[in-house]
Scaffold this active site. Structure first.
Site: not given
Ligand SMILES: NC(=O)c1ccc[n+]([C@@H]2O[C@H](COP(=O)([O-])OP(=O)(O)OC[C@H]3O[C@@H](n4cnc5c(N)ncnc54)[C@H](O)[C@@H]3O)[C@@H](O)[C@H]2O)c1
Length: 260
Positions: A136, A149, A153
């Protein structure tokens, strides 16, 4: 461009939503056999040949069980996408409990570490593979609202480089993709990060997201990212086309970090 992913077996964590779901769908379209792991049901994106595994990745027993299932059903693992993660908006260091710190590290760091530990021996047995960790921009832009967080990360970067250093000579590459703000259910689900930020800033969800990408994280592209923006880079990095890329970090953040 053919990504040469036909019949490759790729494990994607967090595949029920957002970036993981888009990644699972794209890899499937490219001919890969995708195993989608999530605590929620993975009901789209896997095609006829894919496998859904419902499991909590913060349970230390889960990774070995997941990898055993993949081996039983598909016989090999060509790539692992450690994507599952998430955050809660914080208001002060003083308000974050010990349990919250540990839970944030369990989900955002230890799950990826344990999945890698379970997958690497299988990849070594079959002559190589590709590890991809979703980090992230928060790791390099820690703030009050994301401090646990951001801290969780950051060690993913060290983990990936260490894995690349030890295992690239044996054919296993390891890389990190760094999304910036990306419009997924992480922001949009009721009670999710969008609503939490809105509550902290006494505004509505849409205004909070706009503030995020214009004031907190000004994006040079002028638009918030979409899940496919990240998925397309992930697909390239797990594909054989990126065979010379290892120990690398790829920002997909609209210029939020603008590193030199
Ligand atoms: N969306 C953003 O702006 C953003 C920015 C930087 C990094 N990220 C990273 O990208 C990745 C995906 O994020 P996203 O935005 O698609 O989020 P999201 O919430 O849409 O999807 C995350 C998925 O992870 C699953 N999950 C969470 N905890 C879990 C657990 N204990 N066991 C199994 N599954 C689990 C959830 O059920 C969900 O389906 C993450 O690592 C997040 O930190 C996202």
């Amino acid at each position: 461009m053919d990504l040469q992913l036909t019949d490759k077996v790729v494990v994607v964590t967090g595949a029920a939503s957002g970036i993981g779901q888009a990644t699972a769908r794209l890899l499937t379209e490219e001919g890969a056999i995708v195993v989608g792991v999530d605590r929620d049901p993975v009901d789209t994106g896997l095609g006829a040949r894919g496998t859904a595994v419902q499991a909590d990745l913060t349970d230390p027993a889960t990774p070995a069980q997941v990898i055993a299932t993949v081996l039983e059903q598909h016989g090999r693992i060509d790539a692992l996408v450690n994507n599952a993660g998430g955050l809660h908006a914080r208001s002060s260091f003083l308000d974050i409990t010990d349990e919250q710190w540990l839970a944030t590290f369990d989900l955002n760091f230890h799950a990826a570490r344990r999945m890698s530990r379970a997958a690497v021996p299988v990849m070594l047995d079959s002559g190589g593979g590709s590890l991809l960790h979703v980090g992230s921009d928060s790791a390099r832009l820690p703030e009050i609202g994301n401090m646990d967080y951001a801290a969780a990360k950051l060690p993913l970067l060290a983990l990936s480089t260490s894995l690349a250093t030890e295992f690239s000579p044996q054919g296993i590459r390891s890389n990190v993709v760094i999304p910036g703000p990306t419009r997924t259910p992480l922001y949009d689900r009721p009670g999710g990060f969008g609503d939490q930020a809105a509550a902290l800033w006494s505004t509505d969800r849409e205004s909070a997201i706009t503030r995020m990408v214009t004031e907190i994280r000004p994006l040079l592209t002028g638009r918030i990212g979409q899940p496919d923006d990240v998925a397309q880079v992930v697909a390239y990095l797990v594909s054989p086309l990126s065979r010379q890329v290892t120990a690398a970090e790829w920002d997909v953040d609209g210029g939020a970090l603008r590193r030199i």
